[in-house]
Structure formats: structure tokens, C-alpha cells
Motif scaffolding. Structure first.
Motif, mmCIF file in Angstrom:
data_model
loop_
_atom_site.group_PDB
_atom_site.id
_atom_site.type_symbol
_atom_site.label_atom_id
_atom_site.label_comp_id
_atom_site.label_asym_id
_atom_site.label_seq_id
_atom_site.Cartn_x
_atom_site.Cartn_y
_atom_site.Cartn_z
ATOM 1 N N GLY A 17 -14.600 -41.690 -64.557
ATOM 2 C CA GLY A 17 -13.379 -40.969 -64.907
ATOM 3 C C GLY A 17 -12.336 -41.834 -65.572
ATOM 4 N N CYS A 18 -12.567 -43.114 -65.674
ATOM 5 C CA CYS A 18 -11.592 -44.042 -66.255
ATOM 6 C C CYS A 18 -11.869 -44.286 -67.736
ATOM 7 C CB CYS A 18 -11.619 -45.377 -65.517
ATOM 8 S SG CYS A 18 -11.132 -45.255 -63.808
ATOM 9 N N GLY A 19 -12.358 -43.302 -68.428
ATOM 10 C CA GLY A 19 -12.700 -43.475 -69.839
ATOM 11 C C GLY A 19 -11.479 -43.618 -70.723
ATOM 12 N N LYS A 20 -11.718 -43.936 -71.957
ATOM 13 C CA LYS A 20 -10.644 -44.106 -72.926
ATOM 14 C C LYS A 20 -10.090 -42.745 -73.305
ATOM 15 C CE LYS A 20 -9.695 -46.071 -77.418
ATOM 16 N NZ LYS A 20 -10.237 -46.710 -78.594
ATOM 17 N N ARG A 21 -8.782 -42.626 -73.319
ATOM 18 C CA ARG A 21 -8.147 -41.372 -73.706
ATOM 19 C C ARG A 21 -7.942 -41.353 -75.218
ATOM 20 N NH1 ARG A 21 -3.145 -40.737 -69.734
ATOM 21 N NH2 ARG A 21 -2.612 -42.593 -70.859
ATOM 22 N N PRO A 22 -8.113 -40.187 -75.857
ATOM 23 C CA PRO A 22 -7.923 -40.132 -77.307
ATOM 24 C C PRO A 22 -6.445 -40.225 -77.675
ATOM 25 C CG PRO A 22 -8.340 -37.945 -76.446
ATOM 26 C CD PRO A 22 -8.517 -38.902 -75.303
ATOM 27 N N VAL A 23 -6.180 -40.594 -78.896
ATOM 28 C CA VAL A 23 -4.820 -40.682 -79.411
ATOM 29 C C VAL A 23 -4.269 -39.270 -79.561
ATOM 30 C CG1 VAL A 23 -3.429 -41.446 -81.356
ATOM 31 C CG2 VAL A 23 -5.382 -42.802 -80.624
ATOM 32 N N LEU A 24 -3.014 -39.060 -79.144
ATOM 33 C CA LEU A 24 -2.408 -37.736 -79.259
ATOM 34 C C LEU A 24 -2.043 -37.458 -80.709
ATOM 35 C CD1 LEU A 24 -0.078 -37.737 -76.147
ATOM 36 C CD2 LEU A 24 -2.206 -36.492 -76.444
ATOM 37 N N ARG A 25 -2.389 -36.276 -81.161
ATOM 38 C CA ARG A 25 -2.062 -35.819 -82.501
ATOM 39 C C ARG A 25 -1.688 -34.353 -82.428
ATOM 40 N NH1 ARG A 25 -7.469 -38.062 -84.933
ATOM 41 N NH2 ARG A 25 -7.921 -37.489 -82.851
ATOM 42 N N PRO A 26 -0.986 -33.837 -83.419
ATOM 43 C CA PRO A 26 -0.724 -32.395 -83.432
ATOM 44 C C PRO A 26 -2.039 -31.625 -83.561
ATOM 45 C CG PRO A 26 0.664 -33.527 -85.038
ATOM 46 C CD PRO A 26 -0.311 -34.517 -84.513
ATOM 47 N N ALA A 27 -2.055 -30.400 -83.038
ATOM 48 C CA ALA A 27 -3.249 -29.566 -83.123
ATOM 49 C C ALA A 27 -3.555 -29.257 -84.588
ATOM 50 C CB ALA A 27 -3.026 -28.281 -82.346
ATOM 51 N N ASP A 28 -4.785 -28.853 -84.865
ATOM 52 C CA ASP A 28 -5.176 -28.527 -86.243
ATOM 53 C C ASP A 28 -4.292 -27.414 -86.790
ATOM 54 O OD1 ASP A 28 -7.184 -30.386 -86.135
ATOM 55 O OD2 ASP A 28 -8.677 -28.942 -85.423
ATOM 56 N N GLY A 29 -3.772 -27.602 -87.982
ATOM 57 C CA GLY A 29 -2.920 -26.611 -88.626
ATOM 58 C C GLY A 29 -1.465 -26.699 -88.201
ATOM 59 N N LYS A 30 -1.122 -27.587 -87.265
ATOM 60 C CA LYS A 30 0.262 -27.745 -86.799
ATOM 61 C C LYS A 30 0.805 -29.085 -87.289
ATOM 62 C CE LYS A 30 0.013 -24.115 -84.094
ATOM 63 N NZ LYS A 30 0.786 -22.950 -84.218
ATOM 64 N N VAL A 31 2.123 -29.172 -87.386
ATOM 65 C CA VAL A 31 2.773 -30.416 -87.811
ATOM 66 C C VAL A 31 3.821 -30.798 -86.767
ATOM 67 C CG1 VAL A 31 2.411 -30.049 -90.270
ATOM 68 C CG2 VAL A 31 4.450 -29.149 -89.192
ATOM 69 N N LEU A 32 4.242 -32.042 -86.806
ATOM 70 C CA LEU A 32 5.308 -32.489 -85.919
ATOM 71 C C LEU A 32 6.619 -31.817 -86.316
ATOM 72 C CD1 LEU A 32 4.582 -36.305 -85.693
ATOM 73 C CD2 LEU A 32 4.286 -34.601 -83.906
ATOM 74 N N PRO A 33 7.591 -31.734 -85.419
ATOM 75 C CA PRO A 33 8.883 -31.150 -85.772
ATOM 76 C C PRO A 33 9.531 -31.908 -86.928
ATOM 77 C CG PRO A 33 8.753 -31.545 -83.406
ATOM 78 C CD PRO A 33 7.533 -32.128 -84.026
ATOM 79 N N ALA A 34 10.360 -31.213 -87.668
ATOM 80 C CA ALA A 34 11.032 -31.826 -88.821
ATOM 81 C C ALA A 34 11.984 -32.916 -88.360
ATOM 82 C CB ALA A 34 11.796 -30.768 -89.591
ATOM 83 N N LYS A 35 12.204 -33.892 -89.229
ATOM 84 C CA LYS A 35 13.111 -34.994 -88.937
ATOM 85 C C LYS A 35 14.547 -34.470 -88.894
ATOM 86 C CE LYS A 35 14.536 -37.992 -92.172
ATOM 87 N NZ LYS A 35 15.953 -38.108 -92.048
ATOM 88 N N ALA A 36 15.306 -34.924 -87.891
ATOM 89 C CA ALA A 36 16.715 -34.549 -87.816
ATOM 90 C C ALA A 36 17.465 -35.182 -88.985
ATOM 91 C CB ALA A 36 17.308 -35.009 -86.496
ATOM 92 N N GLN A 37 18.521 -34.521 -89.427
ATOM 93 C CA GLN A 37 19.272 -35.030 -90.575
ATOM 94 C C GLN A 37 19.878 -36.399 -90.296
ATOM 95 O OE1 GLN A 37 22.155 -32.092 -91.711
ATOM 96 N NE2 GLN A 37 21.370 -32.017 -93.781
ATOM 97 N N SER A 38 20.338 -36.609 -89.058
ATOM 98 C CA SER A 38 20.998 -37.874 -88.740
ATOM 99 C C SER A 38 20.012 -38.978 -88.363
ATOM 100 C CB SER A 38 21.992 -37.661 -87.596
ATOM 101 O OG SER A 38 21.298 -37.197 -86.461
ATOM 102 N N ALA A 39 18.738 -38.668 -88.212
ATOM 103 C CA ALA A 39 17.742 -39.672 -87.829
ATOM 104 C C ALA A 39 17.344 -40.507 -89.037
ATOM 105 C CB ALA A 39 16.508 -38.993 -87.249
ATOM 106 N N ALA A 40 17.113 -41.789 -88.788
ATOM 107 C CA ALA A 40 16.721 -42.679 -89.872
ATOM 108 C C ALA A 40 15.252 -42.473 -90.257
ATOM 109 C CB ALA A 40 16.954 -44.124 -89.462
ATOM 110 N N THR A 41 14.396 -42.216 -89.266
ATOM 111 C CA THR A 41 12.968 -42.036 -89.535
ATOM 112 C C THR A 41 12.428 -40.849 -88.744
ATOM 113 O OG1 THR A 41 12.344 -43.491 -87.712
ATOM 114 C CG2 THR A 41 12.611 -44.523 -89.870
ATOM 115 N N GLN A 42 11.255 -40.384 -89.131
ATOM 116 C CA GLN A 42 10.573 -39.305 -88.420
ATOM 117 C C GLN A 42 10.010 -39.861 -87.114
ATOM 118 O OE1 GLN A 42 10.032 -36.079 -89.123
ATOM 119 N NE2 GLN A 42 8.570 -35.685 -87.504
#
Length: 81
Positions: A17-42
Motif C-alpha cells: 500500500g506504500c506505492g508511489k502516488r501519481p502527480v496531481l493534475r486537472p481532470a481531462d477537459g478541465k483547466v486550473l482556475p484563472a490567474k487572479a489579476q493581482s497575482a504575479a504568476t499562475q
């Protein structure tokens, strides 16, 4: 079955049960939330999953270190009637 065999099988099951966990990514067809206007980076997935300090504040109340009797309060009156 002997105790040793049962313990060995349980240990192997726990180790499996101690296997390697996969890297988290958005689900297929989904994107991360948009960058806030005041944020320097996404922000990345890790930054979005981090708990902000407002959600988990540290305790800063002063614990009672010395107990002392309360002073009499002249406004602490019994209810009328």
C-alpha cells in the motif's frame, strides 16, 4: 498457518500500500482556475492545495497560569421577583 506466515503476509500487504502516488493534475477537459489579476504568476496544483494560515490559525490565547478568586461584582445582582 503459523503466526509468522500471517504476520509476514500482513506486512507485505501493508508494504504494497506504500506505492508511489501519481502527480496531481486537472481532470481531462478541465483547466486550473484563472490567474487572479493581482497575482504575479499562475498558482500550481501544490499552491492551490496548500492550507492558508487563515484556515488553520495558530493558538495564541494565554492559558491560565495562576488561579485567583474573582473580585466581587456590584452589578452581579439576582433576578428580580
Amino acid at each position: 498457518m503459523s503466526r509468522l506466515a500471517i504476520l509476514a503476509m500482513a506486512g507485505l500487504a501493508l508494504l504494497a500500500g506504500c506505492g508511489k502516488r501519481p502527480v496531481l493534475r486537472p481532470a481531462d477537459g478541465k483547466v486550473l482556475p484563472a490567474k487572479a489579476q493581482s497575482a504575479a504568476t499562475q498558482p500550481g496544483v501544490g499552491e492551490l492545495l496548500a492550507v492558508p494560515i487563515q484556515a488553520k490559525p495558530s493558538r495564541d490565547d494565554e492559558l491560565v497560569t495562576k488561579s485567583a478568586p474573582l473580585q466581587p461584582d456590584r452589578f452581579d445582582l439576582p433576578p428580580p421577583g
